[in-house]
Design an enzyme around this catalytic site. Structure first.
Site, PDB file in Angstrom:
ATOM      1  N   CYS A   2       0.839  -1.205   0.000  1.00  0.00           N
ATOM      2  CA  CYS A   2       0.000   0.000   0.000  1.00  0.00           C
ATOM      3  C   CYS A   2       0.872   1.251   0.000  1.00  0.00           C
ATOM      4  O   CYS A   2       2.053   1.209   0.271  1.00  0.00           O
ATOM      5  CB  CYS A   2      -0.883   0.014   1.244  1.00  0.00           C
ATOM      6  SG  CYS A   2      -1.834  -1.493   1.445  1.00  0.00           S
ATOM      7  N   ARG A  32       3.361   1.667  -7.207  1.00  0.00           N
ATOM      8  CA  ARG A  32       3.485   0.572  -6.235  1.00  0.00           C
ATOM      9  C   ARG A  32       2.429  -0.502  -6.429  1.00  0.00           C
ATOM     10  O   ARG A  32       2.463  -1.540  -5.781  1.00  0.00           O
ATOM     11  CB  ARG A  32       3.387   1.144  -4.808  1.00  0.00           C
ATOM     12  CG  ARG A  32       4.473   2.119  -4.441  1.00  0.00           C
ATOM     13  CD  ARG A  32       4.058   2.995  -3.255  1.00  0.00           C
ATOM     14  NE  ARG A  32       3.900   2.230  -2.029  1.00  0.00           N
ATOM     15  CZ  ARG A  32       4.882   2.049  -1.144  1.00  0.00           C
ATOM     16  NH1 ARG A  32       6.053   2.587  -1.377  1.00  0.00           N
ATOM     17  NH2 ARG A  32       4.708   1.348  -0.046  1.00  0.00           N
ATOM     18  N   TRP A  81      -3.172  -2.180  -1.599  1.00  0.00           N
ATOM     19  CA  TRP A  81      -2.798  -3.433  -2.249  1.00  0.00           C
ATOM     20  C   TRP A  81      -3.396  -4.500  -1.345  1.00  0.00           C
ATOM     21  O   TRP A  81      -2.881  -4.752  -0.255  1.00  0.00           O
ATOM     22  CB  TRP A  81      -1.279  -3.516  -2.311  1.00  0.00           C
ATOM     23  CG  TRP A  81      -0.729  -4.821  -2.769  1.00  0.00           C
ATOM     24  CD1 TRP A  81      -0.424  -5.899  -1.992  1.00  0.00           C
ATOM     25  CD2 TRP A  81      -0.417  -5.214  -4.108  1.00  0.00           C
ATOM     26  NE1 TRP A  81       0.057  -6.907  -2.752  1.00  0.00           N
ATOM     27  CE2 TRP A  81       0.069  -6.530  -4.058  1.00  0.00           C
ATOM     28  CE3 TRP A  81      -0.515  -4.576  -5.336  1.00  0.00           C
ATOM     29  CZ2 TRP A  81       0.477  -7.216  -5.196  1.00  0.00           C
ATOM     30  CZ3 TRP A  81      -0.105  -5.271  -6.459  1.00  0.00           C
ATOM     31  CH2 TRP A  81       0.366  -6.567  -6.382  1.00  0.00           C
ATOM     32  N   ASN A 107      -0.188   0.703   5.938  1.00  0.00           N
ATOM     33  CA  ASN A 107       0.506  -0.198   5.015  1.00  0.00           C
ATOM     34  C   ASN A 107       1.156  -1.265   5.872  1.00  0.00           C
ATOM     35  O   ASN A 107       1.949  -0.960   6.755  1.00  0.00           O
ATOM     36  CB  ASN A 107       1.574   0.557   4.212  1.00  0.00           C
ATOM     37  CG  ASN A 107       2.399  -0.402   3.354  1.00  0.00           C
ATOM     38  OD1 ASN A 107       1.928  -1.476   3.005  1.00  0.00           O
ATOM     39  ND2 ASN A 107       3.618  -0.009   3.038  1.00  0.00           N
ATOM     40  N   GLY A 108       0.799  -2.524   5.619  1.00  0.00           N
ATOM     41  CA  GLY A 108       1.414  -3.631   6.373  1.00  0.00           C
ATOM     42  C   GLY A 108       0.360  -4.667   6.712  1.00  0.00           C
ATOM     43  O   GLY A 108      -0.698  -4.731   6.096  1.00  0.00           O
ATOM     44  N   GLU A 487      15.219 -22.261 -11.678  1.00  0.00           N
ATOM     45  CA  GLU A 487      14.863 -20.832 -11.571  1.00  0.00           C
ATOM     46  C   GLU A 487      16.051 -19.962 -11.940  1.00  0.00           C
ATOM     47  O   GLU A 487      15.918 -18.967 -12.658  1.00  0.00           O
ATOM     48  CB  GLU A 487      14.369 -20.532 -10.150  1.00  0.00           C
ATOM     49  CG  GLU A 487      14.056 -19.080  -9.865  1.00  0.00           C
ATOM     50  CD  GLU A 487      13.036 -18.470 -10.814  1.00  0.00           C
ATOM     51  OE1 GLU A 487      12.353 -19.220 -11.537  1.00  0.00           O
ATOM     52  OE2 GLU A 487      12.969 -17.229 -10.880  1.00  0.00           O
ATOM     53  N   LYS A 491      16.187 -17.213 -15.103  1.00  0.00           N
ATOM     54  CA  LYS A 491      16.568 -15.801 -14.927  1.00  0.00           C
ATOM     55  C   LYS A 491      17.633 -15.387 -15.935  1.00  0.00           C
ATOM     56  O   LYS A 491      17.541 -14.341 -16.565  1.00  0.00           O
ATOM     57  CB  LYS A 491      17.073 -15.586 -13.499  1.00  0.00           C
ATOM     58  CG  LYS A 491      15.980 -15.629 -12.452  1.00  0.00           C
ATOM     59  CD  LYS A 491      15.191 -14.363 -12.465  1.00  0.00           C
ATOM     60  CE  LYS A 491      13.690 -14.390 -12.396  1.00  0.00           C
ATOM     61  NZ  LYS A 491      12.901 -15.432 -12.803  1.00  0.00           N
ATOM     62  N   GLU A 494      16.056 -15.156 -19.414  1.00  0.00           N
ATOM     63  CA  GLU A 494      15.014 -14.168 -19.717  1.00  0.00           C
ATOM     64  C   GLU A 494      15.489 -12.725 -19.591  1.00  0.00           C
ATOM     65  O   GLU A 494      14.871 -11.828 -20.157  1.00  0.00           O
ATOM     66  CB  GLU A 494      13.756 -14.408 -18.885  1.00  0.00           C
ATOM     67  CG  GLU A 494      13.880 -14.180 -17.417  1.00  0.00           C
ATOM     68  CD  GLU A 494      12.515 -14.329 -16.710  1.00  0.00           C
ATOM     69  OE1 GLU A 494      11.471 -14.049 -17.310  1.00  0.00           O
ATOM     70  OE2 GLU A 494      12.526 -14.719 -15.536  1.00  0.00           O
ATOM     71  N   HIS A 510      24.010 -39.048 -19.097  1.00  0.00           N
ATOM     72  CA  HIS A 510      23.074 -39.620 -20.087  1.00  0.00           C
ATOM     73  C   HIS A 510      22.951 -38.729 -21.316  1.00  0.00           C
ATOM     74  O   HIS A 510      21.975 -38.828 -22.059  1.00  0.00           O
ATOM     75  CB  HIS A 510      21.702 -39.824 -19.420  1.00  0.00           C
ATOM     76  CG  HIS A 510      21.763 -40.775 -18.275  1.00  0.00           C
ATOM     77  ND1 HIS A 510      21.980 -42.125 -18.424  1.00  0.00           N
ATOM     78  CD2 HIS A 510      21.702 -40.556 -16.941  1.00  0.00           C
ATOM     79  CE1 HIS A 510      22.014 -42.710 -17.240  1.00  0.00           C
ATOM     80  NE2 HIS A 510      21.848 -41.789 -16.307  1.00  0.00           N
ATOM     81  N   LYS A 609       4.828  -9.123 -18.195  1.00  0.00           N
ATOM     82  CA  LYS A 609       4.816  -9.519 -16.787  1.00  0.00           C
ATOM     83  C   LYS A 609       3.790 -10.616 -16.538  1.00  0.00           C
ATOM     84  O   LYS A 609       4.026 -11.540 -15.780  1.00  0.00           O
ATOM     85  CB  LYS A 609       4.496  -8.303 -15.897  1.00  0.00           C
ATOM     86  CG  LYS A 609       4.493  -8.608 -14.409  1.00  0.00           C
ATOM     87  CD  LYS A 609       5.840  -9.086 -13.928  1.00  0.00           C
ATOM     88  CE  LYS A 609       5.833  -9.533 -12.479  1.00  0.00           C
ATOM     89  NZ  LYS A 609       7.089 -10.250 -12.138  1.00  0.00           N
TER      90      LYS A 609
HETATM   91  C1  AGP Z   1       9.360 -15.363 -14.471  1.00  0.00           C
HETATM   92  O1  AGP Z   1      10.495 -14.523 -14.277  1.00  0.00           O
HETATM   93  C2  AGP Z   1       8.533 -14.890 -15.651  1.00  0.00           C
HETATM   94  N1  AGP Z   1       8.117 -13.546 -15.470  1.00  0.00           N
HETATM   95  C3  AGP Z   1       7.394 -15.860 -15.961  1.00  0.00           C
HETATM   96  O2  AGP Z   1       7.968 -17.129 -16.174  1.00  0.00           O
HETATM   97  C4  AGP Z   1       6.312 -16.003 -14.870  1.00  0.00           C
HETATM   98  O3  AGP Z   1       6.844 -16.654 -13.750  1.00  0.00           O
HETATM   99  C5  AGP Z   1       5.159 -16.850 -15.438  1.00  0.00           C
HETATM  100  O4  AGP Z   1       4.610 -16.165 -16.532  1.00  0.00           O
HETATM  101  C6  AGP Z   1       4.072 -17.136 -14.404  1.00  0.00           C
HETATM  102  O5  AGP Z   1       3.489 -15.952 -13.952  1.00  0.00           O
HETATM  103  P1  AGP Z   1       2.458 -16.026 -12.712  1.00  0.00           P
HETATM  104  O6  AGP Z   1       3.217 -16.447 -11.508  1.00  0.00           O
HETATM  105  O7  AGP Z   1       1.914 -14.633 -12.582  1.00  0.00           O
HETATM  106  O8  AGP Z   1       1.398 -17.022 -13.071  1.00  0.00           O
END
Ligand code: AGP
Length: 614
Positions: A2, A32, A81, A107-108, A487, A491, A494, A510, A609
Site C-alpha cells: 500500500c 506501487r 494493495w 501499510n502492512g 529458476e 533468470k 530471460e 546420459h 509480466k
Molecule cells: C518469471 O520470471 C517470468 N516472469 C514468468 O515465467 C512467470 O513466472 C510466469 O509467466 C508465471 O506468472 P504467474 O506467476 O503470474 O502465473
C-alpha cells in the site's frame, strides 16, 4: 504494498491547496500497484471527517469522488494493495472508528487483528470492512475512552498491535495533527515550510520538499504544519533535526527506492516480502483448511507456469518429504496430458503470482469441471485464479514491477513450505515439535535471505563480467536444489539472453555432458544435505574432468568447498530454506550479467509480466 501520504498545512502557506498536494502525491504512489484508493480530511467548518474512497484507479475515483477537492488542511490518502479482504469500496482505506472521529490509513499486516477484533466486537464496536486495518481505528477509539488524551490513546493502541505497519491517523480531537507510527513498513516525514507530510516513500513528497526524515522501526509521533514530534517506543523523544536528509533523487529514481532498476529493488525487498508473507500465514485458518483438503485428497497435483512452476516443483518435493504424499507437478499448458487422470477427490494447488496467467486459469477450470478441488497460491487478492478456486492462500510480497519474478518466487516458496508443514502435521507425519522446529527455521528466513544477498552481491557483479561473454551455461543440482537451479537458469535466459539449461545433475552422463568443454560454466546449487552433497561430488568431478568451470552456491559448512572454482556462500540452514537462501545469488548473477550485456532487466525483450493470452 500500500501507499500512504498525509499532509497538514497552515492556511495560505502552501503552493497548492492541501488536497491537491495530497492527491498529486498519491498519484506518485501509483507505481506501487493497488486495487483501490481513498482519502480523508478534517472539514474545519463542520467539524467532521470527510471520507472519499473506493475500488478502482485514482483518476476514476477523482472523477467520481473529487479526491483532490477534499476540504481542510489536515488530510490523509492511501492506495490499497489488498492483503486481508478483497478489493472493494468498503475495504478501501481510510477506515473510521464507530463515531467517525478517527480516520486511519495503513501499510502492512496486523498479525493479531482477529483477536483484537473479537475483543472490540464484544465491547460493542461495529465494523464496516473485512480489513485488518479497521481494527486500529476502533482500538484507538477504545483507548481514547480510557485516557481522554489522543496521543496516549494512539500510543497505547500501537503497542498492542503486532505485525508490520506504517500508520497515518487524523482525528477531530486534535484537528491540526497527523499521528504516525512505523514498524517494518516504510514511512518518511516530509519537512515543508508551513506544511509537513508523512508518506510511504519519497516520490510522494518530492514535488513539494526535498527534506525528508526516514522514520525507523518502533518510532512514532505526530506532525503539525510547523512542528514534528518523534519518539522511540520505550525510549522517549528523539531530536529529529540531525536526521533530516536532502533528497537528490529524481522522482523516477525515487520510485525505485534509489535502485537503478525495479528488479534489483525487488531482489533486495525479499527479506521484507518473506516477513510479511509469514505474518500473513500465522493464525491464517485457510492454511489448516487447505491441509485438511490435501489430507483427504485421492491425488494431489500442482500446476503453474515459468517461475511459479519451479515453486510448484519445490512444493512437490517438500510435500513428499514432510507429508509422505506424492504430488504430480505439471506445466499448466500441458494440462491436457493429465486431464483424463483427474477425478472427484483430486486436489490441485495452482500457483500464480499474478493470479491471471491464462494457462493456469484454463487448467484450474478444467480441473474443477472434472470435480477436482483447487487451492490457489497468489500474490494478488481476488485475482482470477483465486476467484475460481475453492481456497486461496496469499503471499504478501507487494507489487512486483520487474518482469522477471524475484521476490514473488521466494514468497511463493515460503507459502508452499508452510502449507507442506501444515499438511505433514495434519497427516500425523510431523509431530508438534517437528512442525514447530520447521516453522522456526522459516521465521529465520528474512534474516538469512538478507545475509545471502549481502554476502554475494559483489561476487555476482564480478562473475557477471565473465558470464556475460558466454553463450551457454548449465545449472545443476539434485533433489530440493533442482527447482532452484531451474529458476536460476530461467533468470539468465530471460533477462541476459544467454542460453542456460537446468536438469538434475545425475542426468549429465546420459547426454548433456557431451556439451562440456574447457571453461564451460557449470553452476551447482548445493543444498546443505549430506546425501545430496555426496552424490553431487561425483557430478562435480565428472564436469571438472572435462574442463568445466565449477560455480557453487553452498552454505559455509559444505564439504565441497575445495571442488569449487567460485563459491557463492549462503547462510547455513535447513533444506526447507533452500529456495530462500540459495536463489538470491542466482537472481543477482542474472541481473548483473544483463547489465553487463547492456540490457534493461526490467523490460526483457519479447516478455510480458503476465501472460493473459494463450
Ligand atoms: C518469471 O520470471 C517470468 N516472469 C514468468 O515465467 C512467470 O513466472 C510466469 O509467466 C508465471 O506468472 P504467474 O506467476 O503470474 O502465473
Amino acid at each position: 504494498m500500500c501507499g500512504i501520504i498525509g499532509v497538514v498545512a497552515l492556511p495560505g502557506k502552501t503552493p497548492y491547496k492541501p488536497s491537491e498536494m495530497g492527491y498529486r502525491g498519491l498519484l506518485r504512489l501509483e507505481y506501487r500497484g493497488y486495487d483501490s484508493a481513498g482519502g480523508a480530511s478534517i472539514d474545519p467548518f463542520r467539524r467532521r471527517i470527510i471520507v472519499a474512497k473506493g475500488k478502482g484507479k485514482i483518476a476514476e475515483l477523482e472523477r467520481k469522488l473529487g479526491l483532490s477537492k477534499l476540504p481542510g488542511y489536515t488530510l490523509i490518502y492511501h492506495t490499497r494493495w489488498a492483503t486481508h479482504g478483497r478489493p472493494s469500496d468498503e475495504n478501501a482505506h481510510p477506515h473510521l472508528d464507530c463515531r467517525g472521529e478517527i480516520a486511519v490509513v495503513h501499510n502492512g499486516i496486523i498479525q493479531n487483528y482477529r483477536i483484537l477484533k473479537e475483543e472490540l466486537l464484544r465491547k460493542g464496536h461495529v465494523f464496516s470492512s473485512e480489513t485488518d486495518t479497521e481494527v486500529i481505528a476502533h482500538l484507538i477509539e477504545e483507548k481514547y475512552r480510557v485516557y481522554r488524551d489522543f496521543y496516549r490513546a494512539f500510543k497505547e493502541a500501537v503497542m498492542e498491535i503486532e505485525g508490520s505497519y506504517a500508520l497515518a491517523v487524523i482525528t477531530l480531537h486534535e484537528p491540526d495533527k497527523i499521528f504516525f507510527a512505523k514498524k517494518d513498513s516504510p514511512l518518511i516525514i516530509g519537512v515543508g515550510d508551513g506544511y509537513n507530510f508523512v508518506a510511504s516513500d519519497i516520490p510522494a513528497i518530492l514535488e513539494y520538499t526535498r527534506k525528508a526524515i526516514i522514520v525507523h522501526d518502533n518510532e512514532l509521533g505526530y506532525i503539525t504544519p510547523s512542528s514534528i514530534y518523534l519518539e522511540e517506543l520505550g525510549r522517549g523523544s528523539i531530536d529529529w533535526s540531525r536526521r533530516v536528509r536532502i533528497i537528490e533523487w529524481s522522482i523516477e529514481d525515487a520510485s525505485k527506492g534509489g535502485y537503478p532498476h525495479y528488479m534489483l529493488k525487488e531482489i533486495h525487498e525479499q527479506p521484507r516480502a518473506i516477513r510479511d508473507t509469514l505474518y500473513g500465514l500465522m493464525n491464517e485458518p485457510v492454511v489448516v483448511e487447505a491441509a485438511k483438503l490435501l489430507l483427504d485428497a485421492r491425488r494431489i497435483y500442482t500446476t503453474a507456469a515459468g517461475t511459479s512452476y519451479h515453486a510448484g516443483l519445490y512444493y512437490s518435493l517438500a510435500t513428499a518429504q514432510l507429508a509422505k504424499q506424492p504430488v504430480y507437478s505439471f506445466i499448466a499448458s500441458e494440462y491436457p496430458s493429465i486431464a483424463d487422470s483427474v477425478g472427484e477427490d483430486d486436489v490441485l494447488v495452482a500457483i500464480s503470482q499474478s493470479g491471471e496467467t491464462i494457462d493456469v486459469l484454463m487448467a484450474v477450470r478444467a480441473f474443477r469441471e472434472r470435480g477436482g478441488r483447487v487451492i490457489a497460491v497468489s500474490n494478488i487478492v481476488d485475482s482470477a485464479i483465486p476467484r475460481e478456486s475453492d481456497l486461496a492462500i496469499y503471499m504478501r510480497a507487494g507489487p512486483e514491477i520487474g518482469v522477471a519474478a524475484t521476490k514473488t518466487f521466494t514468497a511463493q516458496t515460503t507459502v508452499l513450505a508452510w502449507l507442506a508443514i501444515a499438511h505433514g502435521e495434519e497427516a500425523g507425519v510431523l509431530d508438534r515439535s517437528e512442525a514447530g522446529e520447521l516453522r522456526d527455521w522459516l521465521a529465520k528466513a528474512p534474516q538469512l535471505v538478507a545475509e545471502s544477498i549481502a554476502a554475494n552481491e559483489s561476487l555476482a557483479i564480478k562473475l557477471a563480467e565473465w558470464i556475460a561473454g558466454k553463450h551457454s551455461m548449465y545449472y545443476l543440482s539434485r533433489w530440493i536444489g533442482v527447482p532452484v537451479a531451474m529458476e536460476g537458469a530461467l533468470k539468465l535466459k530471460e533477462i541476459a539472453y544467454i542460453h542456460a539449461e537446468s536438469y538434475p545433475a545425475g542426468e549429465s552422463k546420459h547426454g548433456p555432458i557431451a556439451l562440456v568443454e574447457n571453461m564451460f560454466p557449470v553452476l551447482f546449487v548445493i543444498p546443505g544435505v549430506d546425501w545430496v552433497e555426496k552424490l553431487l561430488l561425483g557430478n562435480i568431478q565428472e564436469m571438472r574432468a572435462r574442463g568445466a568451470y565449477i560455480i557453487g552456491v553452498a552454505a559455509e559448512d559444505t564439504g565441497l568447498a575445495d571442488q569449487l572454482d567460485l563459491w557463492f556462500r549462503v547462510p547455513c540452514g535447513h533444506w526447507i530454506l533452500t529456495p530462500l537462501t540459495h536463489t538470491p545469488p542466482l537472481q543477482l548473477l542474472a541481473y548483473y550479467t544483463a547489465i553487463r550485456r547492456g540490457y534493461d532487466p526490467d523490460k526483457p525483450r519479447n516478455l510480458a509480466k503476465t501472460v493473459t493470452v494463450e
